[in-house]
Motif scaffolding. Structure first.
Motif, mmCIF file in Angstrom:
data_model
loop_
_atom_site.group_PDB
_atom_site.id
_atom_site.type_symbol
_atom_site.label_atom_id
_atom_site.label_comp_id
_atom_site.label_asym_id
_atom_site.label_seq_id
_atom_site.Cartn_x
_atom_site.Cartn_y
_atom_site.Cartn_z
ATOM 1 N N VAL A 1 -28.036 -22.575 38.611
ATOM 2 C CA VAL A 1 -27.425 -23.261 37.282
ATOM 3 C C VAL A 1 -27.589 -24.917 37.703
ATOM 4 O O VAL A 1 -27.945 -25.663 36.957
ATOM 5 C CB VAL A 1 -25.990 -22.901 37.316
ATOM 6 C CG1 VAL A 1 -25.198 -24.107 36.352
ATOM 7 C CG2 VAL A 1 -25.945 -21.474 36.662
ATOM 8 N N ASP A 2 -27.430 -25.305 38.713
ATOM 9 C CA ASP A 2 -27.683 -26.805 39.183
ATOM 10 C C ASP A 2 -29.011 -27.244 38.837
ATOM 11 O O ASP A 2 -29.164 -28.279 38.477
ATOM 12 C CB ASP A 2 -27.027 -27.139 40.593
ATOM 13 C CG ASP A 2 -25.676 -27.050 40.957
ATOM 14 O OD1 ASP A 2 -24.742 -26.843 39.828
ATOM 15 O OD2 ASP A 2 -25.153 -26.734 42.005
ATOM 16 N N LEU A 3 -30.145 -26.299 39.329
ATOM 17 C CA LEU A 3 -31.295 -26.841 39.038
ATOM 18 C C LEU A 3 -31.573 -26.839 37.717
ATOM 19 O O LEU A 3 -32.424 -28.106 37.204
ATOM 20 C CB LEU A 3 -32.265 -25.866 39.993
ATOM 21 C CG LEU A 3 -32.161 -26.047 41.425
ATOM 22 C CD1 LEU A 3 -33.001 -24.640 41.967
ATOM 23 C CD2 LEU A 3 -32.847 -26.943 41.814
ATOM 24 N N ALA A 4 -31.355 -25.874 36.865
ATOM 25 C CA ALA A 4 -31.513 -25.869 35.745
ATOM 26 C C ALA A 4 -30.951 -27.037 34.683
ATOM 27 O O ALA A 4 -31.556 -27.596 34.118
ATOM 28 C CB ALA A 4 -31.055 -24.521 34.858
ATOM 29 N N ASN A 5 -29.774 -27.493 35.080
ATOM 30 C CA ASN A 5 -28.924 -28.626 34.541
ATOM 31 C C ASN A 5 -29.719 -29.692 35.068
ATOM 32 O O ASN A 5 -29.653 -30.879 34.200
ATOM 33 C CB ASN A 5 -27.416 -28.456 34.898
ATOM 34 C CG ASN A 5 -26.637 -27.417 34.190
ATOM 35 O OD1 ASN A 5 -27.144 -26.928 33.075
ATOM 36 N ND2 ASN A 5 -25.704 -27.005 34.731
ATOM 37 N N GLU A 6 -30.113 -29.907 36.052
ATOM 38 C CA GLU A 6 -30.857 -31.184 36.614
ATOM 39 C C GLU A 6 -32.126 -31.363 35.669
ATOM 40 O O GLU A 6 -32.682 -32.365 35.388
ATOM 41 C CB GLU A 6 -30.833 -31.063 38.132
ATOM 42 C CG GLU A 6 -31.484 -32.483 38.484
ATOM 43 C CD GLU A 6 -30.649 -33.646 38.278
ATOM 44 O OE1 GLU A 6 -31.134 -34.896 38.134
ATOM 45 O OE2 GLU A 6 -29.149 -33.538 38.225
ATOM 46 N N ASP A 7 -32.909 -29.962 35.785
ATOM 47 C CA ASP A 7 -34.312 -30.100 34.985
ATOM 48 C C ASP A 7 -34.147 -30.638 33.550
ATOM 49 O O ASP A 7 -35.064 -31.198 33.216
ATOM 50 C CB ASP A 7 -34.758 -28.678 35.149
ATOM 51 C CG ASP A 7 -35.450 -28.715 36.450
ATOM 52 O OD1 ASP A 7 -35.722 -29.623 37.258
ATOM 53 O OD2 ASP A 7 -35.815 -27.369 36.894
ATOM 54 N N ILE A 8 -33.032 -29.949 32.994
ATOM 55 C CA ILE A 8 -33.151 -30.496 31.584
ATOM 56 C C ILE A 8 -33.016 -31.839 31.177
ATOM 57 O O ILE A 8 -33.297 -32.444 30.252
ATOM 58 C CB ILE A 8 -31.853 -29.674 30.850
ATOM 59 C CG1 ILE A 8 -32.151 -29.756 29.295
ATOM 60 C CG2 ILE A 8 -30.627 -30.188 31.077
ATOM 61 C CD1 ILE A 8 -33.324 -28.800 28.697
ATOM 62 N N LYS A 9 -32.539 -32.754 32.186
ATOM 63 C CA LYS A 9 -32.352 -34.112 32.222
ATOM 64 C C LYS A 9 -33.763 -34.703 32.492
ATOM 65 O O LYS A 9 -33.958 -35.679 31.902
ATOM 66 C CB LYS A 9 -31.518 -34.616 33.157
ATOM 67 C CG LYS A 9 -30.108 -34.276 32.882
ATOM 68 C CD LYS A 9 -28.931 -34.774 33.863
ATOM 69 C CE LYS A 9 -27.662 -33.958 34.058
ATOM 70 N NZ LYS A 9 -27.040 -34.387 35.232
ATOM 71 N N LEU A 10 -34.548 -34.099 33.357
ATOM 72 C CA LEU A 10 -35.927 -34.524 33.760
ATOM 73 C C LEU A 10 -36.953 -34.174 32.957
ATOM 74 O O LEU A 10 -37.943 -34.832 33.033
ATOM 75 C CB LEU A 10 -35.897 -34.184 35.275
ATOM 76 C CG LEU A 10 -34.712 -34.686 36.018
ATOM 77 C CD1 LEU A 10 -35.040 -34.339 37.550
ATOM 78 C CD2 LEU A 10 -34.759 -36.246 36.271
ATOM 79 N N CYS A 11 -37.191 -32.939 32.410
ATOM 80 C CA CYS A 11 -37.928 -32.367 31.830
ATOM 81 C C CYS A 11 -38.370 -32.939 30.416
ATOM 82 O O CYS A 11 -37.474 -33.443 29.792
ATOM 83 C CB CYS A 11 -38.080 -30.855 31.616
ATOM 84 S SG CYS A 11 -38.034 -29.962 32.928
ATOM 85 N N ASN A 12 -39.473 -33.216 30.133
ATOM 86 C CA ASN A 12 -39.938 -33.519 28.679
ATOM 87 C C ASN A 12 -39.836 -32.265 27.460
ATOM 88 O O ASN A 12 -39.704 -32.666 26.523
ATOM 89 C CB ASN A 12 -41.334 -34.045 28.711
ATOM 90 C CG ASN A 12 -41.411 -35.366 29.412
ATOM 91 O OD1 ASN A 12 -40.607 -36.221 29.518
ATOM 92 N ND2 ASN A 12 -42.548 -35.631 30.004
ATOM 93 N N GLY A 13 -39.977 -31.134 28.319
ATOM 94 C CA GLY A 13 -39.828 -30.088 27.410
ATOM 95 C C GLY A 13 -38.578 -29.073 27.384
ATOM 96 O O GLY A 13 -37.467 -29.754 27.999
ATOM 97 N N ASP A 14 -38.624 -27.968 27.257
ATOM 98 C CA ASP A 14 -37.626 -27.114 27.007
ATOM 99 C C ASP A 14 -37.220 -26.257 28.332
ATOM 100 O O ASP A 14 -38.337 -26.067 29.038
ATOM 101 C CB ASP A 14 -37.394 -26.278 26.114
ATOM 102 C CG ASP A 14 -37.384 -27.015 24.633
ATOM 103 O OD1 ASP A 14 -36.918 -27.984 24.656
ATOM 104 O OD2 ASP A 14 -37.951 -26.598 23.750
ATOM 105 N N VAL A 15 -35.994 -26.021 28.896
ATOM 106 C CA VAL A 15 -35.745 -25.122 29.940
ATOM 107 C C VAL A 15 -35.107 -23.967 29.180
ATOM 108 O O VAL A 15 -34.176 -23.968 28.464
ATOM 109 C CB VAL A 15 -34.776 -25.936 30.859
ATOM 110 C CG1 VAL A 15 -34.485 -25.047 32.101
ATOM 111 C CG2 VAL A 15 -35.674 -27.214 31.335
ATOM 112 N N VAL A 16 -35.370 -22.722 29.854
ATOM 113 C CA VAL A 16 -34.595 -21.443 29.535
ATOM 114 C C VAL A 16 -34.143 -20.915 30.849
ATOM 115 O O VAL A 16 -34.655 -20.966 31.790
ATOM 116 C CB VAL A 16 -35.713 -20.588 28.964
ATOM 117 C CG1 VAL A 16 -35.024 -19.076 28.693
ATOM 118 C CG2 VAL A 16 -36.411 -20.831 27.808
#
Length: 138
Positions: A18-33
């Motif tokens: 959950v922590d990784l996904a929440n951090e990635d959504i801030k850093l990614c240009n695309g979408d996270v699932v």
């Protein structure tokens, strides 16, 4: 790229995912699932992360699982990262099938430019040695 989060039940794998996904959504240009075997993490996941309860799709075997993932990707080519929490709760897999899934996810990831992060409830020492290179947390 495929990464694994390993460990016995209760060591914090889901929290890490959950922590990784929440951090990635801030850093990614695309979408996270974020794919899980139930809805317990819905409130902890950032609202921008697409949450999917895999159990709603009655996945019975490895081929259905691959079709399920390809369907998610084909619906949105902007997906950069897919988290799959509690993989062994979504589908029962033998050791060889875990190796097969990792190999197939590498192919899918390379073709569609998607990274995968999976969690499995096994210690690093309980998984095949060929998978140790994928472990990012145990």
């Amino acid at each position: 790229m495929v990464s694994l989060v390993c460990g016995r039940q209760g060591v914090g794998k889901t929290r890490k995912m959950v922590d990784l996904a929440n951090e990635d959504i801030k850093l990614c240009n695309g979408d996270v699932v974020f794919i899980d075997a139930d809805n317990r993490q819905t409130l902890q996941i950032n609202y921008k992360v697409r949450f999917v309860n895999a159990m709603d799709f009655n996945i019975k075997n490895i081929d259905m699982f691959h079709g399920f993932l390809r369907g998610i990707i084909s619906n949105n080519y902007d997906i950069e990262k897919i988290y799959i929490d509690r993989l062994l709760s979504i589908i029962e897999l033998s050791e060889n099938e875990i190796l097969d899934i990792i190999g197939e996810l590498e192919k899918i990831g390379n073709k569609y430019n998607v990274d995968f992060v999976l969690s499995i409830s096994r210690d690093k020492l309980e998984i095949p040695e060929e998978l140790h290179q994928y472990v990012i947390f145990s």
